[in-house]
Scaffold this active site. Structure first.
Site, mmCIF file in Angstrom:
data_model
loop_
_atom_site.group_PDB
_atom_site.id
_atom_site.type_symbol
_atom_site.label_atom_id
_atom_site.label_comp_id
_atom_site.label_asym_id
_atom_site.label_seq_id
_atom_site.Cartn_x
_atom_site.Cartn_y
_atom_site.Cartn_z
ATOM 1 N N GLU A 1 -59.267 2.431 -5.310
ATOM 2 C CA GLU A 1 -58.579 3.610 -6.200
ATOM 3 C C GLU A 1 -58.825 4.329 -6.795
ATOM 4 O O GLU A 1 -58.633 4.609 -8.096
ATOM 5 C CB GLU A 1 -56.765 3.830 -6.398
ATOM 6 C CG GLU A 1 -55.853 2.743 -5.549
ATOM 7 C CD GLU A 1 -55.180 2.234 -5.929
ATOM 8 O OE1 GLU A 1 -53.919 2.139 -5.222
ATOM 9 O OE2 GLU A 1 -54.476 1.637 -7.290
HETATM 10 C C1 TNX Z 1 -52.168 -0.768 -5.183
HETATM 11 S S1 TNX Z 1 -53.307 -2.090 -3.265
HETATM 12 C C2 TNX Z 1 -52.755 -0.883 -5.837
HETATM 13 C C3 TNX Z 1 -52.229 -1.130 -7.078
HETATM 14 C C4 TNX Z 1 -50.798 -1.023 -7.541
HETATM 15 C C5 TNX Z 1 -50.336 -1.137 -5.874
HETATM 16 C C6 TNX Z 1 -48.775 -1.373 -5.847
HETATM 17 C C7 TNX Z 1 -53.686 -1.973 -4.772
HETATM 18 C C8 TNX Z 1 -55.923 -2.400 -4.334
HETATM 19 N N1 TNX Z 1 -54.327 -0.938 -5.537
HETATM 20 O O1 TNX Z 1 -53.315 -0.903 -8.000
HETATM 21 O O2 TNX Z 1 -50.420 -2.099 -7.881
HETATM 22 O O3 TNX Z 1 -50.731 -0.733 -4.764
HETATM 23 O O4 TNX Z 1 -48.444 -1.412 -4.358
#
Ligand code: TNX
Length: 533
Positions: free
Chosen positions: A348
């Site tokens: 992200e």
């Molecule tokens: C996505 S999955 C994220 C996290 C969040 C999560 C909540 C991923 C690699 N990053 O930052 O906590 O979703 O479900």
């Protein structure tokens, strides 16, 4: 000679010693040999049975401190409910085909022996044989012995997990199990950043996951809200990023000191669980930038954040301070971590341009190897050529990931719509999120790691992991409610041969496991998909 006489006297005493008043239902609640979760590779029942009694001893491989420690752990697990002494001693004689552990001739014995010398078993597999005089676990290595004891505990009646003496007979079904894992990596992840969970809570989670032969615990130690691991060269990370109020919604806070971390590493290792620390970057770094504004491009500290937005923070890719910081953190993490992996996040990173992201990963991935560890990151890192020697964790919901296929990275499968333990079970689940979908236990169980992503086939797969993000989870009850019963589903996908995969079998075994969680005091979700005993 004298010793032998003494031993016989001791045996005679144990026979005439007053027997406890057993309850009715003798043997009724002893599980079948096929009850184990995750399903063993092969199970061969006989019509014999072994009874653990006041006279049962535990004998361990001569000269092996790990085997002795595993024997003592097994005894500790069995003493409260049985009330039996279960002495643990090194065996006098043994051999792979004729385990003969005891000073007592044919006294009922549980023996834990190394030197199985069976290539099928690898370092984690075991043979478990049970007849009317003895239970024998044999393995090539200590991890296999530990795994064998976890299966054995599941073959005792559920009351074995009760905290106080239960008056009943402790019968174990006879036969043999040959067991070894499909994948070497079977992980659970706990998010320490969104809500900090204390070392005592993490230890309890380690106890709970290791029962299902989970062998890695990935700790997500930093995020936008908080920083949860002491780094000596950048002390404000935890002074500020671990301060009270740094959890989501301003709740909680806290961090692991290096001493806490070392203690967790030791505790996990005694349960054959390896800790994988994660520092997330180049995104998810707001807490670090609050503590050190020099980690932003404009040198201005951002406000602290306790909301659950993602994708808004980035390290400054063009600044040398960034790389000094990253290298210091990786060096200190590598020094405190005996396990092979350092997880550097990489998910992200919407606040980092694609070109900057590549620049960053190309520079940072090799730093992990520089400090003797294998780099591990979310699957986004597979875009960088340097990820070829890394491990990439698939967290998508679709069935394509072209970069993963071409990168050469080993893959850990954590498809978010099947393994994310923070997803709600159904619309009414009071905790959790739903961005990746609702995940009932049959959804968690209903996939195959080797066919989940097109082009990512069995040889590329290191294993599976079930992440538990903690935006909505504050305490251990919350963790347990979301992890159980889905975590055992993921554990079985990681451990058991594909040929054993069966919802009918798994759901029946899970239903029978319920009373164990009740005795253990684990706050599990009583899924309506399961017929609970
Ligand atoms: C996505 S999955 C994220 C996290 C969040 C999560 C909540 C991923 C690699 N990053 O930052 O906590 O979703 O479900």
């Amino acid at each position: 000679m004298t010793l032998r006489v003494l031993m016989l006297a001791a045996l005679a005493f144990s026979v005439i010693a007053p027997a406890p008043a057993f309850g009715s239902g003798i043997g009724r609640e002893s599980p079948a040999l096929s009850a184990v979760i995750p399903a063993p590779a092969t199970v061969l029942p006989t019509n014999q049975r072994f009874q653990v009694t006041r006279g049962t001893g535990i004998y361990t491989q001569p000269g092996s401190a790990p085997a002795l420690a595993i024997g003592e752990q097994l005894a500790q697990a069995m003493r409260p409910a049985t009330g039996f002494p279960l002495p643990v001693r090194p065996a006098l004689r043994n051999g792979p085909l004729s385990p003969w552990p005891s000073l007592f001739g044919d006294e009922p014995a549980i023996s834990l022996l190394l030197g199985a010398n069976d290539a099928r078993l690898g370092p984690e597999g075991y043979l478990l044989t049970i007849d009317h005089t003895r239970v024998t676990i044999q393995a090539n290595a200590a991890a296999g012995l530990f795994n064998g004891t976890q299966s054995l505990l599941q073959l005792l009646p559920a009351q074995i997990d009760a905290p106080t003496v239960q008056r009943r007979r402790w019968i174990i079904a006879g036969g043999s199990i040959v067991d070894y894992p499909r994948f070497g990596y079977r992980g659970a992840m706990l998010d320490e950043a969104r809500h900090f969970h204390t070392p005592a809570e993490v230890k309890r989670y380690i106890d709970e996951i290791s029962r299902f032969k989970i062998n890695y615990l990935h700790l997500h130690l930093s995020d936008d809200q908080g920083w949860r691991i002491q780094i000596d060269s950048w002390p404000r990370l935890t002074e500020i990023g671990g301060a009270p109020g740094t959890g989501v919604d301003g709740v909680g806070g806290g961090f692991l000191t290096k001493a806490d971390y070392a203690d967790l590493v030791r505790y996990a290792a005694a349960r054959y669980v390896t800790i994988v620390p994660e520092i997330d970057m180049p995104g998810h770094v707001n807490a670090a930038q609050v503590a050190y504004p020099s980690l932003t491009c404009d040198g201005v500290a951002p406000p602290p954040r306790t909301d659950t937005e993602v994708g808004y923070s980035s390290l400054c890719i063009s600044s040398e301070t960034t790389y000094r910081f990253v290298e210091d953190v990786i060096r200190e993490l590598a020094a405190m971590t005996p396990g092979p992996y350092i997880h550097i996040g990489g998910d992200e990173a919407q606040a980092t341009s694609p070109a900057d992201y590549l620049t960053f990963e190309q520079r940072v991935l090799p730093l992990v190897a520089k400090y003797g560890k294998t780099a591990y990151g979310w699957h986004d890192i597979a875009q960088a050529p340097a990820a070829a020697s890394a491990v990439a964790q698939f967290w998508g919901t679709g069935n394509t990931a072209p970069d993963l296929v071409t990168s050469g990275a080993k893959v850990v499968m954590s498809p978010a719509n099947q393994t994310y333990l923070d997803m709600k079970y159904n619309e009414d689940t009071p905790l959790g999120q739903d961005w990746a979908g609702l995940i009932e236990v049959d959804t968690a169980y209903g996939w195959d790691p080797a066919t989940r992503v097109r082009g990512v086939t069995e040889p590329a797969i290191l294993g599976v992991e079930a992440p538990l993000w903690s935006e909505t989870l504050r305490d251990l009850d919350d963790i347990e409610f979301m992890a159980f019963p889905r975590l055992p589903a993921i554990a079985e996908l990681g451990w058991s041969p594909a040929a054993t995969h069966s919802w009918a079998s798994f759901s029946a075994r899970l239903g029978a496991y319920g009373p164990r969680w009740e005795w253990q005091g684990v706050d599990f979700y009583r899924s309506p998909k399961i017929t609970w005993s």
